[in-house]
Scaffold this motif. Structure first.
Motif, PDB file in Angstrom:
ATOM      1  N   ARG A 277       0.787  -1.219   0.000  1.00  0.00           N
ATOM      2  CA  ARG A 277       0.000   0.000   0.000  1.00  0.00           C
ATOM      3  C   ARG A 277       0.831   1.286   0.000  1.00  0.00           C
ATOM      4  O   ARG A 277       0.310   2.347  -0.307  1.00  0.00           O
ATOM      5  N   VAL A 278       2.092   1.199   0.356  1.00  0.00           N
ATOM      6  CA  VAL A 278       2.939   2.399   0.419  1.00  0.00           C
ATOM      7  C   VAL A 278       3.994   2.304  -0.675  1.00  0.00           C
ATOM      8  O   VAL A 278       4.840   1.397  -0.652  1.00  0.00           O
ATOM      9  N   ARG A 279       3.947   3.206  -1.629  1.00  0.00           N
ATOM     10  CA  ARG A 279       4.831   3.118  -2.792  1.00  0.00           C
ATOM     11  C   ARG A 279       6.299   3.233  -2.413  1.00  0.00           C
ATOM     12  O   ARG A 279       7.149   2.507  -2.943  1.00  0.00           O
ATOM     13  N   PHE A 280       6.621   4.146  -1.510  1.00  0.00           N
ATOM     14  CA  PHE A 280       8.020   4.328  -1.145  1.00  0.00           C
ATOM     15  C   PHE A 280       8.578   3.069  -0.490  1.00  0.00           C
ATOM     16  O   PHE A 280       9.695   2.630  -0.792  1.00  0.00           O
ATOM     17  N   VAL A 281       7.792   2.475   0.408  1.00  0.00           N
ATOM     18  CA  VAL A 281       8.231   1.247   1.079  1.00  0.00           C
ATOM     19  C   VAL A 281       8.378   0.118   0.067  1.00  0.00           C
ATOM     20  O   VAL A 281       9.326  -0.681   0.133  1.00  0.00           O
ATOM     21  N   ARG A 282       7.476   0.065  -0.897  1.00  0.00           N
ATOM     22  CA  ARG A 282       7.550  -0.984  -1.920  1.00  0.00           C
ATOM     23  C   ARG A 282       8.808  -0.826  -2.761  1.00  0.00           C
ATOM     24  O   ARG A 282       9.485  -1.818  -3.067  1.00  0.00           O
ATOM     25  N   ALA A 283       9.109   0.409  -3.139  1.00  0.00           N
ATOM     26  CA  ALA A 283      10.310   0.638  -3.937  1.00  0.00           C
ATOM     27  C   ALA A 283      11.576   0.323  -3.154  1.00  0.00           C
ATOM     28  O   ALA A 283      12.571  -0.139  -3.713  1.00  0.00           O
ATOM     29  N   ALA A 284      11.524   0.533  -1.834  1.00  0.00           N
ATOM     30  CA  ALA A 284      12.720   0.324  -1.022  1.00  0.00           C
ATOM     31  C   ALA A 284      12.894  -1.130  -0.590  1.00  0.00           C
ATOM     32  O   ALA A 284      14.005  -1.667  -0.611  1.00  0.00           O
TER      33      ALA A 284
ATOM     34  N   LEU B 256       1.070 -11.863   0.098  1.00  0.00           N
ATOM     35  CA  LEU B 256       0.039 -10.860   0.365  1.00  0.00           C
ATOM     36  C   LEU B 256       0.143  -9.704  -0.629  1.00  0.00           C
ATOM     37  O   LEU B 256      -0.890  -9.177  -1.093  1.00  0.00           O
ATOM     38  N   VAL B 257       1.346  -9.296  -0.964  1.00  0.00           N
ATOM     39  CA  VAL B 257       1.528  -8.227  -1.962  1.00  0.00           C
ATOM     40  C   VAL B 257       0.918  -8.646  -3.294  1.00  0.00           C
ATOM     41  O   VAL B 257       0.216  -7.870  -3.955  1.00  0.00           O
TER      42      VAL B 257
END
Length: 296
Positions: free
Chosen positions: A121-128, A175-176
């Motif tokens: 749900r959080v783009r920054f966390v996903r990218a990191a 889950l992602v």
């Protein structure tokens, strides 16, 4: 008069079409006959097991192995099982590993679920973190055993650390993947009805992502079990007790192929039992809730 008959005929055709559609959508709720259950669910695995045992015994009798001690017979493995049962150690082997595996899996579930939601749900966390999770998932769990022993020592904490490092990425990535497959229309409809924030996650997002999440849970358990077996094989200590992995290593150290096959058989049985008792019912429940299986 002809017009009236045509109208009546069209009405009858429409009624018949609606009845046919209703019949297609009707879910059969009758109990499955025992004979059908026997022939479709019980006999196939029993026949497969008997066939494997027959081929195994045939290989032993034909002397395929140069050294007979390298390929024990089914009766030799049965002797190991009977001896462990009579000595009262069989349940200790199984419980030591199963209790560790289930507890480690539950801890991985508690960590991997919120982590997967955060990444999804959080783009920054996903990218990191997303690429790191994918890399950790592909890393063999046995690679974590040496550093875990050095950091934590030969104890149960080391075992749980190896399980977490092997299972958390799989649960989170599952889950992602499930969240990515949720139609945006579901989320917009939920927001329209006031399901936002944690309420929307609980009532809209998680149920819609359940198939992918459940696949991640199954894979997470598989990684938990394999990680635990690797840790028990490599790290041995009297304080850790004798689990199935340690039993396998003891068979190798004693050059007892019957004990090795006995340990492999127990590891396989536990894996199948967990799938049949936990994950298969969950899968059937999910499919029934979506109308993909008849209710019995």
């Amino acid at each position: 008069m002809a017009s009236t008959e045509t109208t009546a005929k069209d009405g009858n055709d429409l009624a018949g079409l609606e009845a046919g559609l209703d019949a297609l959508e009707t879910v059969q709720t009758g109990r499955t006959p025992f004979r059908k259950t026997l022939t479709q669910k019980i006999l196939p695995p029993v026949v497969a097991v008997l066939l494997v045992l027959a081929v195994w015994q045939l290989l032993v009798s034909s002397g395929v192995a140069d050294d007979p001690s390298k390929l024990p017979s089914p009766s030799d493995v049965w002797g190991e099982l009977r001896e462990a049962w009579l000595q009262g150690t069989l349940h200790e082997y199984v419980w030591t590993s199963v209790s560790r595996g289930l507890l480690g899996f539950l801890m991985a579930l508690a960590i991997g679920t919120p982590l997967g939601l955060l990444v999804a749900r959080v783009r920054f966390v996903r990218a990191a973190i997303g690429p790191i999770l994918s890399g950790l998932q592909s890393l063999p769990s046995v690679a974590w055993v040496p550093p875990a022993v050095i950091w934590l020592g030969l104890n149960n904490q080391m075992m749980y650390a190896v399980i977490l490092l092997g299972a958390v990425p799989s649960i989170a990535n599952g889950l992602v993947s499930g969240v990515d497959q949720v139609p945006p229309l579901f989320l917009r409809a939920g927001r329209t009805l006031g399901a936002t924030g944690l309420r929307g996650t609980w009532h809209i997002l998680m149920p819609a992502a359940l198939p992918g999440y459940l696949a991640g849970l199954k894979q997470g358990w598989a990684f938990s079990w394999r990680s635990l077996m690797a840790a028990e094989i490599i790290a041995s200590s009297p304080d850790l007790g004798v689990g199935l992995g340690q039993l396998l290593e003891n068979g190798r150290n004693n050059s007892s192929m019957a004990m090795v096959f006995f340990a492999i058989l127990l590891i396989l049985i536990v894996g199948i039992a967990i799938d049949l008792l936990i994950f298969s019912p969950l899968e059937r429940w999910v499919l029934r809730s979506r109308g993909l299986l008849p209710r019995s």
